[in-house]
Design an enzyme around this catalytic site. Structure first.
Site, PDB file in Angstrom:
ATOM      1  N   GLU A 104       8.921   1.954  10.858  1.00  0.00           N
ATOM      2  CA  GLU A 104      10.144   2.979  11.292  1.00  0.00           C
ATOM      3  C   GLU A 104       9.113   4.269  11.034  1.00  0.00           C
ATOM      4  O   GLU A 104       8.382   4.344  10.106  1.00  0.00           O
ATOM      5  CB  GLU A 104      11.214   2.495  10.388  1.00  0.00           C
TER       6      GLU A 104
ATOM      7  N   LYS B  65       0.626  -1.407  -0.303  1.00  0.00           N
ATOM      8  CA  LYS B  65      -0.159  -0.577  -0.005  1.00  0.00           C
ATOM      9  C   LYS B  65       1.754   1.315   0.111  1.00  0.00           C
ATOM     10  O   LYS B  65       1.668   1.338   1.374  1.00  0.00           O
ATOM     11  CB  LYS B  65      -0.797  -0.016   1.222  1.00  0.00           C
TER      12      LYS B  65
ATOM     13  N   GLY C  83       1.713   5.774  12.623  1.00  0.00           N
ATOM     14  CA  GLY C  83       2.547   4.712  12.848  1.00  0.00           C
ATOM     15  C   GLY C  83       2.121   4.027  14.666  1.00  0.00           C
ATOM     16  O   GLY C  83       1.753   2.850  14.477  1.00  0.00           O
TER      17      GLY C  83
ATOM     18  N   GLU D 266       8.622  16.843  13.944  1.00  0.00           N
ATOM     19  CA  GLU D 266       9.628  16.541  13.083  1.00  0.00           C
ATOM     20  C   GLU D 266       8.791  17.858  11.874  1.00  0.00           C
ATOM     21  O   GLU D 266       7.796  17.958  11.648  1.00  0.00           O
ATOM     22  CB  GLU D 266       9.000  15.627  12.139  1.00  0.00           C
TER      23      GLU D 266
ATOM     24  N   CYS E 145      13.733  10.321   6.267  1.00  0.00           N
ATOM     25  CA  CYS E 145      13.219  10.943   8.168  1.00  0.00           C
ATOM     26  C   CYS E 145      15.196  10.826   8.738  1.00  0.00           C
ATOM     27  O   CYS E 145      14.924  11.022   9.785  1.00  0.00           O
ATOM     28  CB  CYS E 145      12.902   9.433   8.353  1.00  0.00           C
TER      29      CYS E 145
ATOM     30  N   GLY F  82       6.720   5.441   7.791  1.00  0.00           N
ATOM     31  CA  GLY F  82       6.092   6.656   8.122  1.00  0.00           C
ATOM     32  C   GLY F  82       5.053   7.352   8.955  1.00  0.00           C
ATOM     33  O   GLY F  82       7.125   7.147  10.170  1.00  0.00           O
ATOM     34  N   SER F  83       4.822   8.171   9.355  1.00  0.00           N
ATOM     35  CA  SER F  83       5.034   9.437  10.353  1.00  0.00           C
ATOM     36  C   SER F  83       4.527   9.136  12.086  1.00  0.00           C
ATOM     37  O   SER F  83       3.925   7.619  11.630  1.00  0.00           O
ATOM     38  CB  SER F  83       4.029  10.786   9.913  1.00  0.00           C
TER      39      SER F  83
HETATM   40  P1  NAD Z   1       2.351   8.816   6.402  1.00  0.00           P
HETATM   41  O1  NAD Z   1       2.374   9.282   7.787  1.00  0.00           O
HETATM   42  O2  NAD Z   1       1.509  10.130   6.514  1.00  0.00           O
HETATM   43  O3  NAD Z   1       1.580   7.707   5.887  1.00  0.00           O
HETATM   44  C1  NAD Z   1       2.120   6.314   5.099  1.00  0.00           C
HETATM   45  C2  NAD Z   1       2.065   5.585   4.786  1.00  0.00           C
HETATM   46  O4  NAD Z   1       1.064   5.463   5.795  1.00  0.00           O
HETATM   47  C3  NAD Z   1       1.436   6.250   3.047  1.00  0.00           C
HETATM   48  O5  NAD Z   1       1.337   5.261   2.382  1.00  0.00           O
HETATM   49  C4  NAD Z   1      -0.112   6.439   4.024  1.00  0.00           C
HETATM   50  O6  NAD Z   1      -1.229   6.466   2.941  1.00  0.00           O
HETATM   51  C5  NAD Z   1      -0.406   4.607   5.262  1.00  0.00           C
HETATM   52  N1  NAD Z   1      -1.395   5.688   6.367  1.00  0.00           N
HETATM   53  C6  NAD Z   1      -2.192   6.769   6.285  1.00  0.00           C
HETATM   54  N2  NAD Z   1      -3.357   6.335   7.479  1.00  0.00           N
HETATM   55  C7  NAD Z   1      -3.270   5.387   7.711  1.00  0.00           C
HETATM   56  C8  NAD Z   1      -3.746   4.009   8.589  1.00  0.00           C
HETATM   57  N3  NAD Z   1      -5.421   5.002   9.601  1.00  0.00           N
HETATM   58  N4  NAD Z   1      -3.746   2.832   8.711  1.00  0.00           N
HETATM   59  C9  NAD Z   1      -2.463   2.517   7.870  1.00  0.00           C
HETATM   60  N5  NAD Z   1      -2.195   3.234   6.967  1.00  0.00           N
HETATM   61  C10 NAD Z   1      -2.030   4.307   7.433  1.00  0.00           C
HETATM   62  O7  NAD Z   1       3.666   9.534   5.748  1.00  0.00           O
HETATM   63  P2  NAD Z   1       4.052  10.190   4.206  1.00  0.00           P
HETATM   64  O8  NAD Z   1       4.044  11.618   4.530  1.00  0.00           O
HETATM   65  O9  NAD Z   1       3.578   9.454   3.777  1.00  0.00           O
HETATM   66  O10 NAD Z   1       5.698   9.874   4.835  1.00  0.00           O
HETATM   67  C11 NAD Z   1       7.256  10.561   5.717  1.00  0.00           C
HETATM   68  C12 NAD Z   1       6.995  10.505   6.907  1.00  0.00           C
HETATM   69  O11 NAD Z   1       7.505   8.825   6.984  1.00  0.00           O
HETATM   70  C13 NAD Z   1       8.011  11.279   7.931  1.00  0.00           C
HETATM   71  O12 NAD Z   1       7.610  11.048   8.793  1.00  0.00           O
HETATM   72  C14 NAD Z   1       9.143   9.875   7.581  1.00  0.00           C
HETATM   73  O13 NAD Z   1      10.165  10.723   8.602  1.00  0.00           O
HETATM   74  C15 NAD Z   1       9.242   8.841   7.978  1.00  0.00           C
HETATM   75  N6  NAD Z   1       9.834   8.064   7.668  1.00  0.00           N
HETATM   76  C16 NAD Z   1      10.482   7.196   8.042  1.00  0.00           C
HETATM   77  C17 NAD Z   1      11.891   6.636   7.711  1.00  0.00           C
HETATM   78  C18 NAD Z   1      12.140   5.396   8.593  1.00  0.00           C
HETATM   79  O14 NAD Z   1      12.510   4.310   7.934  1.00  0.00           O
HETATM   80  N7  NAD Z   1      12.037   5.163   9.633  1.00  0.00           N
HETATM   81  C19 NAD Z   1      12.077   6.503   5.955  1.00  0.00           C
HETATM   82  C20 NAD Z   1      10.965   7.655   5.107  1.00  0.00           C
HETATM   83  C21 NAD Z   1      10.245   8.272   5.887  1.00  0.00           C
END
Ligand code: NAD
Length: 444
Positions: free
Chosen positions: A213, A142, A196, A343, A247, A191-192
């Site tokens: 992560e 996804k 998370g 962040e 990240c 993700g965020s």
């Molecule tokens: P986000 O958290 O908005 O989305 C991440 C994913 O989760 C997307 O595919 C989104 O559609 C999905 N999602 C949203 N709501 C959900 C829910 N309720 N249930 C399940 N899935 C859901 O993040 P983003 O804006 O796409 O990416 C940026 C973030 O990712 C930043 O916080 C960054 O630090 C982090 N990031 C972390 C790493 C790492 O390895 N630690 C690497 C890259 C990015």
């Protein structure tokens, strides 16, 4: 970039069932055959590199050189995990009675749900799918809505080598992600922090394995003996390249002792980074992903000003088409202020000062996050003293916080990570489960 219908809950369940059938066959194939299929996948992506490069630049605005490096890394990840298919897959133990055999081996988990962010549209899906497939699982990906065109293209390429149903993409947003958490046998999320936490709660309620992560507020500690000009360039790039949307980007620069010489060099280094159209070979700082992201950075600038912060450079959106914000450095914000905690995920970094090495470590550890830290020094004793006191999953001495070695464990502490590490051989812990087997002779 792409138009696609949002995948509904029922369709998510169908994708997982389809994955389950494919996984059973995949698991039954000889390891050498699975290795060969993954080598072919790497080859297909390698041939498509120029196209993937242009797609990544256009879809997420990643500057050309970084996007090229990411595509190359994605291919490297597949090659690496193709070989991992042939690694020893368990241990034997002393026999409980002769003749008998006691062993444990790693079994696939089944269908793994991958939920990914937009900022590494090639590397993150592949650093999850690579080990998942190598260790015998099927995957349902996804992707983030802003990186869906790339995910669909990757799937179209990989499908020509992989058995049907083994690598499926389900476009959609939060509802689709939530449905996947409700259906897959294990979940790997990046993700965020806010999302998370929801995923951790939903997966825990089902009792399925999860790794997550999340974000970072990564510190770079500059000790007084560091070589000012060189370190300023490294830190400027770690904080601002790809408009700070990693990240692992450096967001808190903690200078020990008199901050002025380093601050001057850092401002010059940040101003020297070329900003503009990401398709331009020399551009280092491109746009941010969307208008909302731009507003988040501008709001952080306003907040900084309101609490007495000094904008050393940047702080404005330049007058050009696209979601640009100038690379921004701020001084005079308290280490415990929200700006030093949350962040911003843009080209925005804080310069903090600390009287002593101990204070710098304390400030570095103040964050709720703990992904990666840098320490800059020419003194090996100072490095050895500092590293173990930093509560981050990764530490780089005399190197940028950014950058990943695909064969080494990757992950953080505290609110940055949950569950086992990703990448390298460490990935096996999450993508397999251990089965302990005792085999005795039939005649006792
Ligand atoms: P986000 O958290 O908005 O989305 C991440 C994913 O989760 C997307 O595919 C989104 O559609 C999905 N999602 C949203 N709501 C959900 C829910 N309720 N249930 C399940 N899935 C859901 O993040 P983003 O804006 O796409 O990416 C940026 C973030 O990712 C930043 O916080 C960054 O630090 C982090 N990031 C972390 C790493 C790492 O390895 N630690 C690497 C890259 C990015």
């Amino acid at each position: 970039m792409a138009r696609f219908p949002e995948t509904r809950r029922r369709e998510v369940a169908v994708a997982v069932s389809r994955g389950r059938v494919a996984q059973q066959r995949w698991q039954g194939m000889p390891a050498t055959a699975r290795a060969q299929v993954l080598v072919e996948c790497a080859e297909l992506l390698s041939q498509a590199s120029p196209e993937l490069l242009e797609l990544g630049i256009a879809e997420v605005g990643k500057p050309r050189r970084e996007m090229a490096a990411e595509v190359a890394r994605g291919i490297g990840i597949l090659r690496y995990y193709a070989q991992s298919t042939l690694d020893p897959d368990g241990q034997t133990y002393p026999s409980p009675a002769e003749p008998s055999l006691l062993l444990s081996w790693y079994r696939p988990r089944g269908v793994v749900g991958l939920i990914t962010p937009w900022n590494f549209p090639v590397a993150i899906p592949l650093w999850k799918a690579g080990p998942a497939l190598a260790y015998g699982n099927a995957v349902v990906l996804k992707p983030a809505p802003s990186a869906t065109a790339m995910a669909l293209r990757l799937a179209a390429l990989l499908e020509t080598a992989l058995p049907p149903g083994l690598f499926q993409v389900i476009p959609g947003g939060a509802a689709t992600g939530h449905a996947l958490v409700g259906a897959a046998d294990a979940i790997s999320f990046t993700g965020s922090r806010a999302v998370g936490r929801l995923v951790i709660a939903a997966a825990s309620a089902r009792g399925v394995p999860l790794q997550a992560e999340m974000g970072g507020q990564n510190p770079a500690i500059v000790l007084p003996d560091a070589e000012v000009e060189r370190v300023a360039k490294v830190v400027a790039s770690a904080a601002m390249s790809y408009a700070g949307q990693k990240c692992t980007a450096t967001s808190r620069i903690i200078v020990v002792g008199d901050p002025t010489p380093f601050s001057d060099a850092l401002v010059a280094a940040v101003q020297g980074l070329s900003q503009g159209d990401p398709s331009d070979e020399d551009v280092v700082v491109g746009p941010v992903i969307d208008e909302r992201a731009r507003q988040t950075v501008l709001h952080a600038v306003e907040t900084a000003r309101a609490v007495g912060g000094q904008i050393l450079t940047g702080g404005v959106a330049p007058d050009r088409e696209g979601y640009f914000v100038d690379a921004t450095l701020v001084r005079g914000i308290g280490a415990d202020h929200d700006l030093a905690q949350e962040e911003v995920f843009g080209p925005f970094a804080l310069l903090l000062s600390a009287p002593t090495e101990e204070d710098a470590i304390r400030i570095a550890n103040l964050s709720r996050y703990g992904l990666v830290a840098s320490v800059f020094t020419r003194d090996i004793s100072a490095a050895l003293r500092t590293v173990p006191q930093l509560r981050t999953g990764m530490v780089r001495v005399n190197g940028a916080t950014t950058g990943v070695d695909l064969y080494a464990p990757f992950g953080g502490t505290k609110d940055s990570s949950y569950g086992p590490r990703e990448q390298g051989k460490a990935a096996r812990e999450f993508y397999t489960e251990t089965q302990t087997v005792t085999i005795a002779t039939a005649d006792g």
